[in-house]
Every structure is written in C-alpha cells, then in structure tokens.
Write a protein that holds these residues in place. Structure first.
Motif, PDB file in Angstrom:
ATOM      1  N   UNK A 153       4.178 -14.947 -17.261  1.00 17.90           N
ATOM      2  CA  UNK A 153       3.619 -15.903 -17.051  1.00 17.90           C
ATOM      3  C   UNK A 153       1.980 -16.129 -17.190  1.00 17.90           C
ATOM      4  N   UNK A 154       1.632 -15.201 -18.418  1.00 19.74           N
ATOM      5  CA  UNK A 154       0.394 -15.124 -18.590  1.00 19.74           C
ATOM      6  C   UNK A 154      -0.295 -14.752 -17.882  1.00 19.74           C
ATOM      7  N   UNK A 155      -0.647 -14.079 -16.239  1.00 20.52           N
ATOM      8  CA  UNK A 155      -1.109 -13.375 -15.218  1.00 20.52           C
ATOM      9  C   UNK A 155      -0.615 -12.834 -14.796  1.00 20.52           C
ATOM     10  N   UNK A 156      -1.281 -11.886 -13.856  1.00 21.90           N
ATOM     11  CA  UNK A 156      -0.756 -11.699 -12.624  1.00 21.90           C
ATOM     12  C   UNK A 156      -1.152 -11.668 -11.021  1.00 21.90           C
ATOM     13  N   UNK A 157      -1.568 -13.085 -10.937  1.00 21.03           N
ATOM     14  CA  UNK A 157      -1.486 -13.686  -9.281  1.00 21.03           C
ATOM     15  C   UNK A 157       0.374 -13.650  -9.137  1.00 21.03           C
ATOM     16  N   UNK A 158       0.525 -12.277  -8.522  1.00 22.39           N
ATOM     17  CA  UNK A 158       2.189 -13.312  -8.391  1.00 22.39           C
ATOM     18  C   UNK A 158       2.238 -13.397  -7.131  1.00 22.39           C
ATOM     19  N   UNK A 159       3.093 -14.473  -6.563  1.00 27.50           N
ATOM     20  CA  UNK A 159       3.170 -14.693  -5.192  1.00 27.50           C
ATOM     21  C   UNK A 159       3.777 -13.476  -4.474  1.00 27.50           C
ATOM     22  N   UNK A 160       3.337 -13.945  -3.007  1.00 30.97           N
ATOM     23  CA  UNK A 160       3.988 -12.715  -2.086  1.00 30.97           C
ATOM     24  C   UNK A 160       5.162 -12.308  -2.385  1.00 30.97           C
ATOM     25  N   UNK A 161       6.288 -13.344  -1.975  1.00 36.16           N
ATOM     26  CA  UNK A 161       8.196 -13.060  -1.891  1.00 36.16           C
ATOM     27  C   UNK A 161       8.719 -13.447  -3.754  1.00 36.16           C
ATOM     28  N   UNK A 162       7.787 -13.062  -4.771  1.00 34.35           N
ATOM     29  CA  UNK A 162       8.448 -12.738  -5.567  1.00 34.35           C
ATOM     30  C   UNK A 162       8.732 -11.815  -5.858  1.00 34.35           C
ATOM     31  N   UNK A 163      10.147 -11.730  -6.234  1.00 36.47           N
ATOM     32  CA  UNK A 163      10.538 -10.581  -6.814  1.00 36.47           C
ATOM     33  C   UNK A 163      11.333 -10.088  -8.182  1.00 36.47           C
ATOM     34  N   UNK A 164      10.757  -9.748  -9.088  1.00 39.28           N
ATOM     35  CA  UNK A 164      11.584  -9.293 -10.444  1.00 39.28           C
ATOM     36  C   UNK A 164      11.512  -8.168 -10.603  1.00 39.28           C
ATOM     37  N   UNK A 165      13.810  -8.308 -10.785  1.00 35.50           N
ATOM     38  CA  UNK A 165      14.589  -8.100 -11.010  1.00 35.50           C
ATOM     39  C   UNK A 165      14.765  -7.205  -9.992  1.00 35.50           C
ATOM     40  N   UNK A 166      14.320  -5.527  -9.603  1.00 34.83           N
ATOM     41  CA  UNK A 166      14.985  -5.261  -8.320  1.00 34.83           C
ATOM     42  C   UNK A 166      13.148  -5.190  -7.307  1.00 34.83           C
ATOM     43  N   UNK A 167      12.634  -5.090  -8.237  1.00 36.45           N
ATOM     44  CA  UNK A 167      11.501  -4.646  -7.573  1.00 36.45           C
ATOM     45  C   UNK A 167      10.660  -5.830  -6.687  1.00 36.45           C
ATOM     46  N   UNK A 168      10.858  -6.011  -5.009  1.00 36.13           N
ATOM     47  CA  UNK A 168       9.532  -6.832  -5.262  1.00 36.13           C
ATOM     48  C   UNK A 168       8.879  -6.933  -5.671  1.00 36.13           C
ATOM     49  N   UNK A 169       8.111  -7.504  -6.167  1.00 41.20           N
ATOM     50  CA  UNK A 169       7.376  -7.317  -6.418  1.00 41.20           C
ATOM     51  C   UNK A 169       5.955  -8.483  -6.311  1.00 41.20           C
TER      52      UNK A 169
END
Length: 77
Positions: A17-33
């Motif tokens: 994505x080019x940034x680390x401003x992750x939306x609160x409900x985003x899941x990355x693989x198995x991680x609730x990032x």
C-alpha cells in the motif's frame, strides 16, 4: 512471537500500500492488523524501545489525527 507476526504483517501491508495507515478493521492474512496497530498506539509508552524504533523507521504515526491536522495546516498555508 505475536508482536513479530504483527510487525511482519504491517511490513507486508506497507510494501503493498505504500503506507502504514491501516484501517481499524483490516485483516492481513491471519493477523487483525488494524487492531494490532491500534494497540501499538495505545501502548506506545510501555513498548520496548527497540519496537518503538522499528515502528518509527517504518513510518508509523503515533497520533494519526494530529498528523492529519498538521498536513492540513501545511496545505492551507
């Protein structure tokens, strides 16, 4: 360790994505990032210094609302 799993997921997100401003409900693989990121912000003063440093090097914003405010003021000026 779970922290390293979260950090790895954050780095994959940043690479894509080019940034680390992750939306609160985003899941990355198995991680609730999004939740992981939120917890890092909440616990910033108790995180190990090395973990804080790694997050900061990655471009982590401890207070994204203040960062947005500053960007807005700069754009207005």
């Amino acid at each position: 360790e779970r922290w390293d799993e979260g950090y790895g997921a954050l780095m994959r997100y940043r690479a894509r994505e080019g940034h680390v401003r992750v939306p609160f409900d985003h899941v990355e693989g198995e991680v609730k990032l999004g939740r992981w990121v939120s917890i890092q912000r909440y616990k910033w003063n108790t995180l190990l210094a090395e973990r804080r440093r790694r997050l900061e090097v990655a471009g982590f914003e401890w207070d994204p609302f203040s960062a947005d405010w500053e960007r807005g003021v700069t754009a207005l000026e």
